[in-house]
Design a protein around this motif. Sequence first.
Motif, PDB file in Angstrom:
ATOM      1  N   SER A 146       0.848  -1.188   0.000  1.00 29.14           N
ATOM      2  CA  SER A 146       0.000   0.000   0.000  1.00 29.14           C
ATOM      3  C   SER A 146       0.881   1.233   0.000  1.00 29.14           C
ATOM      4  O   SER A 146       2.115   1.144   0.073  1.00 29.14           O
ATOM      5  N   VAL A 147       0.267   2.401  -0.082  1.00 19.92           N
ATOM      6  CA  VAL A 147       1.014   3.646  -0.219  1.00 19.92           C
ATOM      7  C   VAL A 147       1.975   3.864   0.940  1.00 19.92           C
ATOM      8  O   VAL A 147       3.104   4.325   0.749  1.00 19.92           O
ATOM      9  N   LEU A 148       1.574   3.514   2.152  1.00 22.60           N
ATOM     10  CA  LEU A 148       2.399   3.801   3.320  1.00 22.60           C
ATOM     11  C   LEU A 148       3.160   2.595   3.864  1.00 22.60           C
ATOM     12  O   LEU A 148       3.929   2.725   4.812  1.00 22.60           O
ATOM     13  N   ASP A 149       2.950   1.421   3.286  1.00 23.96           N
ATOM     14  CA  ASP A 149       3.796   0.286   3.639  1.00 23.96           C
ATOM     15  C   ASP A 149       5.138   0.441   2.934  1.00 23.96           C
ATOM     16  O   ASP A 149       5.217   0.985   1.826  1.00 23.96           O
ATOM     17  N   ALA A 150       6.197  -0.034   3.559  1.00 23.35           N
ATOM     18  CA  ALA A 150       7.533   0.123   2.985  1.00 23.35           C
ATOM     19  C   ALA A 150       7.678  -0.713   1.720  1.00 23.35           C
ATOM     20  O   ALA A 150       7.426  -1.919   1.721  1.00 23.35           O
ATOM     21  N   ALA A 151       8.085  -0.073   0.647  1.00 26.49           N
ATOM     22  CA  ALA A 151       8.296  -0.772  -0.616  1.00 26.49           C
ATOM     23  C   ALA A 151       9.554  -1.632  -0.536  1.00 26.49           C
ATOM     24  O   ALA A 151      10.495  -1.328   0.201  1.00 26.49           O
ATOM     25  N   VAL A 152       9.568  -2.723  -1.302  1.00 26.90           N
ATOM     26  CA  VAL A 152      10.742  -3.594  -1.397  1.00 26.90           C
ATOM     27  C   VAL A 152      11.367  -3.375  -2.769  1.00 26.90           C
ATOM     28  O   VAL A 152      10.690  -3.484  -3.799  1.00 26.90           O
TER      29      VAL A 152
END
Length: 453
Positions: free
Chosen positions: A58-64
Amino acid sequence: MIQINKLGFKTKLIKEITDAYVSSSVYIPLSDDEDTEGSPLIEPNTRVSEGEVLSHKSVLDAAVHCSVPGILTEYKNVSTSDGKVRKAAVIQTGGVFSYMGKKRTVKDYSNFTPSELCSALSSKGVLNTFSKPYSLGKKLYKMVGENPEQFKTLGVRLFNEDPSCCCDASLTNSFPKEIAEGAQIISKILRCDTIVFYHEKRQNISALKDFEFSKKSVYVSVNLSSYPAGTQDILRETAKKNQTAVADFFVDAFTAYNVYRAIANDEPILSRLVQVSGDAIKKSQLFWVRLGTPLDSLVKECGGLVAAPYKIVINGLINGIAVSDSKIPVTQNIFSISVLSKKSVSDQSQINCIRCGRCHLACPKGLHPDRLFSAYTYHTAITETMRKSIALCSNCGACSTVCPSRIPLRQTMNLMLQMDEETLAQCLAQPWTGNTMIDAQNYNDSDTENDAL
């Protein structure tokens, strides 16, 4: 609490930081925290670039992000340092790097709003690794949204909680300005007016003090001669004793450094500082390691093995986790690898509790881990007050460290901490089996009359 000089190990600050060789294959888990697992965004047999987003829930979850350029050959399940099995992208390294070896630019972020800064932290994959990893941008965004009033104080720990590790102290020694700027960015999001830096008494922080902060900066020295010394509660108590501001929110040095890289340098988080040590390897080293690199490749870079490896411990000799798979990939949550020979590992066989009371004396909260273990495992009776005391456990592992019977106290406490109040009450209310390593007849309610929450 435990006196460090009685534990039989000494930690030296490793000043030289080396870039680890890029592995021919990396295994990047699609989640790097405990709660989030995103779906893969890229099909197998696709060329990927360094820094490309592999997964973003999601927008505020940390991207991998992809830590190396190459070919994404497949997705496979891999063991990770938290004992879980996660889906990982397998990358065969090859091609041109987008960030490695390139000159870093400094971006003007002075006009960014707190919301924009949080979004940038999430999109760059920044986690708060102070304790258990989680998306820093998501946490800060939620805190600011739920609290319209400004927070007063940010706390930055400049040393590792486990005293057998030196990563954060070494990072502070090498990158004080970046850590200071990263802390200032976080304080801007929280609208803090004070930043408190917690440091070891012997730690040289003169360069950090020379930084021109727009906020008030305070420096609190912490005595690391006993363990634990770096938990939130203890750092707050230390601040009170020194009559300085008590922090509302905590990060470690690595998190502050990553915030600088993500915001000021506009770079995704692609690497981790990892300490590799132990008597089974030739030389201890401190590496910048590309995320997804297998552990065994780092052992080779330390000159290989000088003794048969009996145990591999992740994240410290006190509170770390023993793993059996040398192919576990490096994630943001791995800061040390200890490769130990059999002679350096004490007997691990478990025996009956001898009621020595060491776990109670070592516990910084004054809990009774032995009785809580017996209540959970064998359903011996405890009072409601003692049951509720579990919530005070910081999972520091001091109890397991001093237990001469090698009872899995920390692991059991951790299991209970993960239960909600109702489930835990039902679990502990089960009838006593009559088969316990601790004699239930020796315990009665009067033992806990003076136990305070």
